[in-house]
Scaffold this active site. Structure first.
Site, short mmCIF file in Angstrom:
data_model
loop_
_atom_site.label_atom_id
_atom_site.label_comp_id
_atom_site.label_asym_id
_atom_site.label_seq_id
_atom_site.Cartn_x
_atom_site.Cartn_y
_atom_site.Cartn_z
N ASP A 161 0.86 -1.19 0.00
CA ASP A 161 0.00 0.00 0.00
C ASP A 161 0.90 1.24 0.00
O ASP A 161 2.13 1.12 -0.08
CB ASP A 161 -0.92 0.00 1.23
CG ASP A 161 -0.16 0.19 2.54
OD1 ASP A 161 1.08 0.27 2.54
OD2 ASP A 161 -0.83 0.28 3.58
N ASP A 214 1.37 4.83 2.32
CA ASP A 214 0.96 5.43 3.59
C ASP A 214 1.38 6.91 3.66
O ASP A 214 2.51 7.25 3.30
CB ASP A 214 1.63 4.68 4.76
CG ASP A 214 1.45 3.18 4.69
OD1 ASP A 214 0.36 2.70 5.04
OD2 ASP A 214 2.41 2.47 4.28
N ASP A 216 -3.28 4.33 2.86
CA ASP A 216 -3.60 4.68 4.25
C ASP A 216 -3.26 6.13 4.50
O ASP A 216 -2.16 6.59 4.17
CB ASP A 216 -2.79 3.82 5.24
CG ASP A 216 -3.27 2.39 5.30
OD1 ASP A 216 -4.43 2.13 4.93
OD2 ASP A 216 -2.48 1.52 5.73
P1 TTP Z 1 2.06 -1.06 6.71
O1 TTP Z 1 1.58 -0.18 5.63
O2 TTP Z 1 1.17 -2.21 7.07
O3 TTP Z 1 3.49 -1.71 6.40
P2 TTP Z 1 4.74 -1.15 5.57
O4 TTP Z 1 4.43 0.15 4.93
O5 TTP Z 1 5.91 -1.20 6.47
O6 TTP Z 1 4.95 -2.29 4.49
P3 TTP Z 1 4.20 -2.44 3.07
O7 TTP Z 1 5.20 -2.04 2.04
O8 TTP Z 1 3.85 -3.89 2.98
O9 TTP Z 1 2.99 -1.57 3.07
O10 TTP Z 1 2.28 -0.24 8.04
C1 TTP Z 1 3.12 0.90 8.09
C2 TTP Z 1 3.40 1.30 9.49
O11 TTP Z 1 2.24 1.80 10.12
C3 TTP Z 1 3.88 0.14 10.36
O12 TTP Z 1 5.09 0.52 10.97
C4 TTP Z 1 2.87 -0.01 11.43
C5 TTP Z 1 2.13 1.30 11.42
N1 TTP Z 1 0.71 1.15 11.76
C6 TTP Z 1 0.27 1.68 12.95
O13 TTP Z 1 1.05 2.27 13.71
N2 TTP Z 1 -1.05 1.55 13.29
C7 TTP Z 1 -1.93 0.91 12.49
O14 TTP Z 1 -3.11 0.80 12.84
C8 TTP Z 1 -1.45 0.35 11.24
C9 TTP Z 1 -2.36 -0.36 10.30
C10 TTP Z 1 -0.12 0.51 10.93
MN MN Z 2 2.66 0.42 3.83
MN MN Z 3 -0.43 0.77 5.59
#
Ligand code: TTP
Ligand code: MN
Ligand code: MN
Ligand code: MN
Length: 374
Positions: free
Chosen positions: A204, A206, A300
């Site tokens: 995703d 973020d 996100d």
């Molecule tokens: P992710 O987007 O799940 O993971 P990522 O970006 O490291 O890997 P990917 O490339 O697969 O997307 O989460 C990003 C960060 O956000 C992770 O360190 C955990 C944090 N997080 C929170 O703190 N609270 C939450 O509710 C969620 C969903 C994530």
């Molecule tokens: Mn992510």
């Molecule tokens: Mn995420």
């Protein structure tokens, strides 16, 4: 002893947040094996076992050289009996029997396929698996009532399991930035998660949004979402309002590791040609009806007050294991509580306006985002 097998590491600290963990490292064959077992433990809701395998993998990721023999692992922390056994097997035979069995097991494959549906967690997937549902198509035929997130998850299943590329993340960033500036001039947006750690792909994208005038960020998310919806950029969204309490002693300590920021879990509709205003991402999506010029991308969004920005940035940059290790270090080594909102030294709130200050409060060397790939 064979020459040249000695690792040049004298000692390796035991918390991942004390180490530099780059994205590319020298022990991928070993860490891939351990990651499968970690994933399997997590899907079986055996969190403790999952963390043990993740810690072992993270240790190997931080080593400056390839491990060639088990004797090189002597004195290293984080390697439990089970992980060591798997590592030795892979070093000697090239594969681990347990990893092979796991990868080929019907349960693991089904649990991965089902939790690969947006909106489906391990509990739900396990219930379905016991009913004989092993794939998204089994699920569609089962007649189960799905919630809105799961319906979107099934609808865009293939695309959402296609890695998001860096150019796609950049294109999404430009859209979010336009939305944010349109509804609140002066608001700031930062790329977080895996892409901030330097990953070239992600599951995703973020983003963290804030405004330098504390309070101006309140109620921002619904406005951003309305703007995006009006422009046709959203295929799905679920917004949650913030639920934190604040007093003059600082933000309240959350009861769990879940943070309480205003957030939006969404699925974007990203154009992949130049018809829209987004940049060209050079990718064509094949559907049952033939190719189309847009794809679905998980995004996100999180909004934080300016005073909590550094904590939110640190908490949302990851990796998940790095975050877990930071909190464990804080509690066990410093008797402090760290969350994505604040750092507390017992009752005392410790202010920080940058990640560097938070590491300093914790008595840790600063680790840049690109070295938090634990
Ligand atoms: P992710 O987007 O799940 O993971 P990522 O970006 O490291 O890997 P990917 O490339 O697969 O997307 O989460 C990003 C960060 O956000 C992770 O360190 C955990 C944090 N997080 C929170 O703190 N609270 C939450 O509710 C969620 C969903 C994530
Ligand atoms: Mn992510
Ligand atoms: Mn995420
Ligand atoms: Mn063997």
């Amino acid at each position: 002893e064979k020459p040249g097998l000695e690792l040049t590491v004298v000692s390796v600290p035991s918390y991942a947040c004390q180490r530099h963990t780059p994205l590319l490292h020298h022990n991928t064959i070993l860490t891939d094996a351990l990651s499968i077992l970690a994933e399997n433990a997590e899907l079986s809701e055996n969190e403790g076992r999952g963390v043990a395998f993740r810690r072992a993998a993270a240790l190997l990721k931080s080593l400056p050289q390839e491990v060639r023999g088990a004797e090189q692992l002597r004195g290293l922390p984080c390697l439990g009996e089970h992980s060591l056994r798997v590592i030795k097997e892979v070093l000697e035979d090239g594969v681990s029997h347990e990893v092979e069995t796991t990868t080929h097991s019907e349960q693991f494959k089904a649990m991965k396929a089902l939790t690969g549906i947006f909106g489906v967690g391990a509990k739900t997937a396990d219930r379905w698996f016991r009913e004989g549902i092993h794939t998204p198509s089994n699920l569609q035929r089962s007649g189960h009532t799905l919630n809105r997130a799961q319906r979107a998850g099934v609808c865009y299943y293939d695309e959402l399991n296609l890695p998001v590329t860096k150019p796609e993340a950049v294109a999404i960033g430009q859209i979010v930035e336009r939305a944010v500036h349109a509804v609140l001039p002066g608001a700031e947006m930062t790329l977080i998660g895996g892409f901030r750690r330097g990953k070239q792909t992600g599951h995703d994208v973020d983003f963290l949004i804030t405004h330098p005038d504390e309070g101006r960020e309140e109620g921002l998310m619904p406005k951003v979402v309305s703007w995006l919806e009006a422009q046709g950029f959203l295929l799905y969204q679920k917004t949650t309002g913030n639920s934190y309490l604040e007093s003059k002693e600082g933000p309240a300590r959350p009861a769990s590791n879940m943070d309480r920021f205003e957030r939006c879990f969404s699925i974007f509709r990203l154009s992949t040609d130049n018809e829209g205003r987004e940049i060209q991402t050079g990718r064509e999506i094949q559907t049952g009806e033939g190719p189309r010029s847009w794809r679905a991308v998980r995004v996100d969004l999180v909004v934080s007050p300016y005073s909590q920005f550094a904590f939110a940035l640190l908490g949302w940059t990851g990796s998940k294991l790095f975050e877990r290790e930071l909190r464990r270090w804080a509690i066990h080594e410093k008797a402090m509580t760290l969350s994505s909102h604040a750092l507390y030294d017992r009752k005392r709130y410790l202010r920080a306006s940058s990640e560097e200050e938070i590491f300093a409060h914790l008595g840790l060397e600063y680790i840049p985002p690109c070295d938090r790939n634990a």
